[in-house]
Design a protein around this motif. Sequence first.
Motif, PDB file in Angstrom:
ATOM      1  N   GLU A  90       0.837  -1.209   0.000  1.00  0.00           N
ATOM      2  CA  GLU A  90       0.000   0.000   0.000  1.00  0.00           C
ATOM      3  C   GLU A  90       0.866   1.252   0.000  1.00  0.00           C
ATOM      4  OE1 GLU A  90      -2.986   2.244   3.112  1.00  0.00           O
ATOM      5  OE2 GLU A  90      -3.056   0.040   3.044  1.00  0.00           O
ATOM      6  N   MET A  91       1.860   1.292   0.898  1.00  0.00           N
ATOM      7  CA  MET A  91       2.746   2.460   0.978  1.00  0.00           C
ATOM      8  C   MET A  91       3.573   2.613  -0.289  1.00  0.00           C
ATOM      9  SD  MET A  91       2.058   4.163   3.621  1.00  0.00           S
ATOM     10  CE  MET A  91       3.347   5.368   3.440  1.00  0.00           C
ATOM     11  N   ALA A  92       4.086   1.508  -0.812  1.00  0.00           N
ATOM     12  CA  ALA A  92       4.901   1.572  -2.027  1.00  0.00           C
ATOM     13  C   ALA A  92       4.092   2.140  -3.177  1.00  0.00           C
ATOM     14  CB  ALA A  92       5.437   0.188  -2.374  1.00  0.00           C
ATOM     15  N   GLY A  93       2.843   1.710  -3.308  1.00  0.00           N
ATOM     16  CA  GLY A  93       1.995   2.227  -4.376  1.00  0.00           C
ATOM     17  C   GLY A  93       1.744   3.713  -4.244  1.00  0.00           C
ATOM     18  N   LYS A  94       1.453   4.163  -3.040  1.00  0.00           N
ATOM     19  CA  LYS A  94       1.191   5.593  -2.816  1.00  0.00           C
ATOM     20  C   LYS A  94       2.447   6.433  -3.033  1.00  0.00           C
ATOM     21  CE  LYS A  94      -2.617   5.002   0.443  1.00  0.00           C
ATOM     22  NZ  LYS A  94      -3.047   5.165   1.843  1.00  0.00           N
ATOM     23  N   LEU A  95       3.567   5.964  -2.490  1.00  0.00           N
ATOM     24  CA  LEU A  95       4.813   6.727  -2.614  1.00  0.00           C
ATOM     25  C   LEU A  95       5.306   6.778  -4.058  1.00  0.00           C
ATOM     26  CD1 LEU A  95       6.572   5.437   0.607  1.00  0.00           C
ATOM     27  CD2 LEU A  95       5.840   7.801   0.174  1.00  0.00           C
ATOM     28  N   GLN A 105      12.186   1.665  -2.410  1.00  0.00           N
ATOM     29  CA  GLN A 105      12.821   0.400  -2.052  1.00  0.00           C
ATOM     30  C   GLN A 105      12.544   0.054  -0.593  1.00  0.00           C
ATOM     31  OE1 GLN A 105      16.807   1.825  -3.204  1.00  0.00           O
ATOM     32  NE2 GLN A 105      16.889   0.053  -4.558  1.00  0.00           N
ATOM     33  N   ALA A 106      12.105  -1.176  -0.352  1.00  0.00           N
ATOM     34  CA  ALA A 106      11.987  -1.682   1.013  1.00  0.00           C
ATOM     35  C   ALA A 106      13.383  -2.114   1.453  1.00  0.00           C
ATOM     36  CB  ALA A 106      11.035  -2.875   1.054  1.00  0.00           C
ATOM     37  N   VAL A 107      13.741  -1.756   2.672  1.00  0.00           N
ATOM     38  CA  VAL A 107      15.069  -2.096   3.172  1.00  0.00           C
ATOM     39  C   VAL A 107      14.965  -2.716   4.557  1.00  0.00           C
ATOM     40  CG1 VAL A 107      16.261  -0.334   1.811  1.00  0.00           C
ATOM     41  CG2 VAL A 107      15.416   0.242   4.082  1.00  0.00           C
ATOM     42  N   SER A 108      16.023  -3.389   4.957  1.00  0.00           N
ATOM     43  CA  SER A 108      16.058  -3.980   6.285  1.00  0.00           C
ATOM     44  C   SER A 108      16.697  -3.006   7.259  1.00  0.00           C
ATOM     45  CB  SER A 108      16.847  -5.292   6.254  1.00  0.00           C
ATOM     46  OG  SER A 108      18.183  -5.033   5.900  1.00  0.00           O
ATOM     47  N   GLY A 109      16.621  -3.327   8.511  1.00  0.00           N
ATOM     48  CA  GLY A 109      17.240  -2.485   9.530  1.00  0.00           C
ATOM     49  C   GLY A 109      16.211  -1.626  10.235  1.00  0.00           C
ATOM     50  N   ASP A 110      16.666  -0.498  10.771  1.00  0.00           N
ATOM     51  CA  ASP A 110      15.778   0.340  11.572  1.00  0.00           C
ATOM     52  C   ASP A 110      14.971   1.336  10.750  1.00  0.00           C
ATOM     53  OD1 ASP A 110      17.918   1.907  10.899  1.00  0.00           O
ATOM     54  OD2 ASP A 110      18.132   2.836  12.873  1.00  0.00           O
TER      55      ASP A 110
END
Length: 164
Positions: A90-95, A105-110
Amino acid sequence: MTHPTDRPSGRGLDAVDRRILAELSHDARLSLRTLAERVHISRSAAHTRVQALVAGGVITGFGAQVDRKAIGLGVSALVVVRIGEVPWEEMAGKLSALPFVEKVQAVSGDIDIVLTVSAPDHDELGRAVLRHIHSMPGVTSSRTHVILEEIEGVAPARSLDAWL
């Protein structure tokens, strides 16, 4: 119909496939004849292999590399975003639908998401970040890192040694 599991892995590509990818990543406008000459195979073999790479999802498209500054996008930034309990899709589509957002890009970490954003100037960049990204429902925080200088590295298809 091609399924994601049908895609050959980098190790499933032979030296000719890797050379084709390297040549096309350098210049996607190559004719099949020129590509075949550079890779030392017949034109029909080049055609068959390129079609197989496309059908297998290895080649995902052909396009021009555009100089951001030449088209009026003089400032770029990486925007690091944290989101709340909102699904990634949902967020990726809106952004990704926002003006000036080039990549999500989705990333790992904090942190959760890194955006590449390019705008005509600092004022437009600020508006894009503050009015569109930071204030978007689901975004809990954002941090903007202006890109001062950018140097291209070696694209995966050009790095033949990486696949040994």
